[in-house]
Design an enzyme around this catalytic site. Structure first.
Site, PDB file in Angstrom:
ATOM      1  N   TYR A   1      -4.275  29.707  -5.388  1.00 26.44           N
ATOM      2  CA  TYR A   1      -4.891  28.519  -5.965  1.00 26.44           C
ATOM      3  C   TYR A   1      -4.029  27.276  -5.800  1.00 26.44           C
ATOM      4  O   TYR A   1      -4.533  26.177  -5.573  1.00 26.44           O
ATOM      5  CB  TYR A   1      -5.135  28.723  -7.466  1.00 26.44           C
TER       6      TYR A   1
ATOM      7  N   SER B   1     -10.208  33.021   0.726  1.00 27.22           N
ATOM      8  CA  SER B   1      -9.704  32.151  -0.342  1.00 27.22           C
ATOM      9  C   SER B   1      -9.686  32.913  -1.657  1.00 27.22           C
ATOM     10  O   SER B   1     -10.466  33.846  -1.871  1.00 27.22           O
ATOM     11  CB  SER B   1     -10.609  30.927  -0.503  1.00 27.22           C
ATOM     12  N   ASP B   2      -8.780  32.512  -2.555  1.00 21.05           N
ATOM     13  CA  ASP B   2      -8.921  33.003  -3.916  1.00 21.05           C
ATOM     14  C   ASP B   2     -10.209  32.414  -4.478  1.00 21.05           C
ATOM     15  O   ASP B   2     -10.770  31.448  -3.953  1.00 21.05           O
ATOM     16  CB  ASP B   2      -7.716  32.622  -4.766  1.00 21.05           C
ATOM     17  N   CYS B   3     -10.677  33.002  -5.559  1.00 14.77           N
ATOM     18  CA  CYS B   3     -12.049  32.739  -5.989  1.00 14.77           C
ATOM     19  C   CYS B   3     -12.216  31.356  -6.618  1.00 14.77           C
ATOM     20  O   CYS B   3     -11.584  31.041  -7.625  1.00 14.77           O
ATOM     21  CB  CYS B   3     -12.497  33.841  -6.929  1.00 14.77           C
TER      22      CYS B   3
ATOM     23  N   ALA C   1     -11.162  28.720  -5.281  1.00 17.61           N
ATOM     24  CA  ALA C   1      -9.991  27.888  -4.993  1.00 17.61           C
ATOM     25  C   ALA C   1     -10.344  26.675  -4.149  1.00 17.61           C
ATOM     26  O   ALA C   1      -9.718  25.612  -4.290  1.00 17.61           O
ATOM     27  CB  ALA C   1      -8.917  28.714  -4.279  1.00 17.61           C
TER      28      ALA C   1
END
Length: 697
Positions: free
Chosen positions: A212, A241-243, A245
């Protein structure tokens, strides 16, 4: 037969052909985590989001192993490989049934977003429990084992592993969406990036997840620097990607103005799969000229390559045959219990443990974590088909009377909604008064220690403010210890906790030990198994003496740079026995360290041999020393085992201020023991560390 249907071609060749037949809209539809079906091409819907941090998570029943930090405390890459193999087997078994009944939803796929190989640099970080601790070497070796277990060694991937969160990500949770982690080139190369490099180069991890935060000004999911590192390491998987982000680009980091700009930036800088909804706007971004369609094509090819590697378009006779009976099988739960037994760390013991059953008629089990299932789980967990709490494990194991009192809430002032402050203290006193021995079960759980409570997370938890128990629990501990009963403190937590147990006879740190944790604890308490876990993190005395949480410099952090403030050192953990190390030598031609370890005590036990290297010349060397080898060994009474451990070349290297790694010295000291070579570890364990001077020619 179309080229993408030709099994004789490579997964990438097939993916290139398949994607070439897609329209722009179809390509873009494949770049979000919940990818749509393309029926005309025979592409089924697929959800990329699944978890297997310590067992298949969030998808119903599965074997629940100890939390990752507990698995790290085993210091056993071979056992962790077994754990990951079970995770992959159960994921396949569950996937096969989900496919049979038409469920392609979230947490039902074969792309496992594990392991978390961030460095647990600060004990306040709530998600540190998901990691393998503070040591880059230990993290890399365990991460490699976990990836190998998840992915298998067959032609098709058994499951696809994911190295996360890339990079320089370890809190604070509350500001992770806008935080800029500043790290020097030396700290990047020495601490924050080595595990990722190892998983790419040695384990060939199939995917990497971005973090993030920003890293030195660049969003981790849109970083030319980090993308360049992956390319230099030869990464050939996909990047996720992180969720949500990417949404942070324009809402938190403020490096873009619109969601279309954010989606375009992420795609251009290498995010192939978006966990979130930003790529829903990618089509309009491409049509607006913000990013070329070529990037969408490239990302779609990478994602389809992974699906071909998994055999999702052809089937795999070996993996398709894995049945639902493999999920939470007796053998898998036995392995979970074994891991819990190897992970629990004995921090203190004045001789009370193991419990002498012929001398004890009654046991009092007290504390908010005694009968708690949450105390077994940690975060990112599946559903066990059975749970053995600490209370239940003791009740099943002990033939005498077991009294029980909850004693206090985990953190609230009272147990009952209308209760007065400390309404459980009196019962705790009564239980202690009627007991010959007290087992005091305290600590945390993922409701108060974990990930920030935002989209997709199970709890609204976060970081710790200090290293102590919540106030009501600390008062409970003090009250019980004042009664001067023989007392064992059992702490459940995913991080360092100081229960202020100076008056306790024994202290065990149980982490979050998985669904069979109560059986494991009972076996240790009653001497059926000797404890053998080692701390994968430093337990500090006082949070006030630590650097600022937002400071990512390694100065006075972790065992490699600690100057003071250590309560229990990294690598420390007692057993019920005593061992001696002898005959340490090093062969420069084979890079093999040889030694003998002898069990001098009265108990059969596991031990963990630990090798540390100290550079005696370079000004760029770490302040203290580096772990450079470890191996778990089982020792019968009076047994002597000769051991050989490979010392990697990296043990002799240092990282300079530019981030370049090289051997700069000729003189080194190699240490071998069952702990660090520091004075505190040797005093606490009573076992001296041996050393050997190495001169390179």
């Amino acid at each position: 037969m179309e080229k993408y249907q030709d099994k004789a071609l490579t997964p990438k060749e097939r993916a290139i052909d398949l994607v070439s037949r897609m329209t722009l809209e179809e390509k873009v539809s494949q770049l979000s985590y919940n990818a749509s079906a393309i029926e005309r091409l025979g592409v089924p819907a697929y959800n990329w989001w699944n978890e297997s941090l310590h067992g298949v998570a969030r998808a119903g029943t599965a074997t629940m192993f100890p939390q990752a930090i507990g698995l790290a405390a085993m210091f056993d890459d071979e056992k962790l490989l077994e754990v990951a193999e079970v995770c992959a087997t159960e994921a396949r078994g569950k996937f096969n049934q989900s496919q049979k009944y038409g469920d392609t939803g979230i947490y039902k796929g074969l792309t496992m977003w594990s392991p978390n190989i961030n460095i647990f640099r600060d004990p306040r970080w709530g998600r540190g429990q998901e990691t393998y601790g503070e040591c880059p070497f230990l993290t890399a070796r365990l991460g490699i084992a976990f990836v190998n277990g998840l992915q298998g060694n067959a032609e098709n991937l058994k499951t696809a592993a994911c190295a996360k969160h890339f990079a320089v990500h370890s809190g604070p949770e509350g500001i992770r969406h806008e935080f800029d982690a500043i790290a020097t080139p030396k700290d990047l190369s020495e601490t924050y990036l080595p595990a990722f490099e190892a998983l790419v180069k040695e384990a060939h991890v199939e995917s990497v997840m971005g973090a993030y935060n920003r890293v030195n000004g660049e969003a981790a999911c849109a970083s030319e620097f980090l993308t360049g590192k992956l390319e230099a390491w030869g990464f050939n998987g996909h990047f996720v990607s992180d969720c949500w982000a990417i949404r942070d680009f324009h809402t938190k980091h403020l490096i873009t103005n619109t969601v279309e700009e954010s989606a375009a930036l992420a795609l251009r800088l290498g995010v192939d799969c978006n966990c979130g909804d930003s790529y829903y706007y990618l089509l309009s971004a491409i049509k607006a000229g913000l990013v070329s369609e070529d990037y969408a094509t490239e990302s779609a090819v990478k994602l389809m390559t992974t699906r071909f590697k998994l055999g999702l378009f052809d089937g795999n006779p070996e993996y398709d045959a894995i049945g639902f009976d493999q999920v939470s099988s007796s053998a898998h739960k036995k392995l979970s219990q074994e891991c819990a037994e190897k992970s629990i760390v004995l921090l203190k013991n004045n001789g009370l443990l193991p419990i002498k059953r012929d001398q004890i008629k009654t046991i009092g089990v007290i504390g908010p974590n005694a009968a708690s299932i949450d105390a077994l789980r940690g975060n990112y967990f599946g559903t066990g088909d059975e749970y053995t709490t600490f209370l239940k494990g003791i009740q099943e194991r002990f033939e005498g009377r077991v009294y029980y009192a909850e004693g206090s809430h985990l953190f609230k002032d009272s147990l009952q909604p209308l209760g007065e402050y400390g309404d459980g203290y009196a019962e705790a006193k009564a239980v202690a008064a009627h007991s010959d021995l007290v087992v005091l079960c305290v600590g945390l759980d993922a409701t108060i220690e974990g990930e920030e409570g935002d989209t997709g997370n199970a709890f609204a938890a976060g970081d710790k403010n200090d290293l102590f128990l919540p106030k009501v629990q600390q008062e409970l501990v003090d009250i019980v210890l004042e009664l001067n009963k023989p007392t064992v403190i059992v702490v459940s937590a995913g991080s360092a906790i100081n229960p202020k147990g100076d008056k306790a006879d024994a202290i065990l740190h149980a982490w979050y030990p998985g669904q069979m944790g109560g059986k494991a604890l009972a076996n240790i308490l009653f001497g059926d198994v000797s404890p053998s876990g080692k701390l994968p993190v430093t337990f500090y005395e006082d949070v006030e003496l630590l650097p600022d949480f937002e400071d990512y410099s390694m100065t006075n952090r972790t065992y490699r740079y600690a100057e003071n403030n250590v309560l229990y050192p990294f690598g420390y953990g007692l057993t019920y026995s005593k061992v001696n190390i002898s005959d340490l030598s090093y062969d420069p031609h084979t890079s093999i360290a040889s030694l003998s370890i002898e069990n001098l005590g009265d108990y059969e036990t596991d031990e963990v041999i630990q090798l540390y290297m100290k550079d005696l010349e370079s000004i760029e060397a770490v302040r203290n020393y580096n772990l450079c080898g470890f191996k778990r060994v089982h020792l019968k009474r009076d047994e002597i085992v000769k051991m050989e451990l490979l010392v990697p070349r990296s043990a002799f290297e240092v990282v300079d201020q530019k981030g370049d790694r090289a051997v700069q010295s000729n003189k080194f000291r190699l240490f071998a023991g069952v702990s660090q070579p520091d004075e505190l570890s040797q005093r606490l364990s009573g076992i001296p560390v041996k050393s050997f001077e190495i001169v390179l020619k």
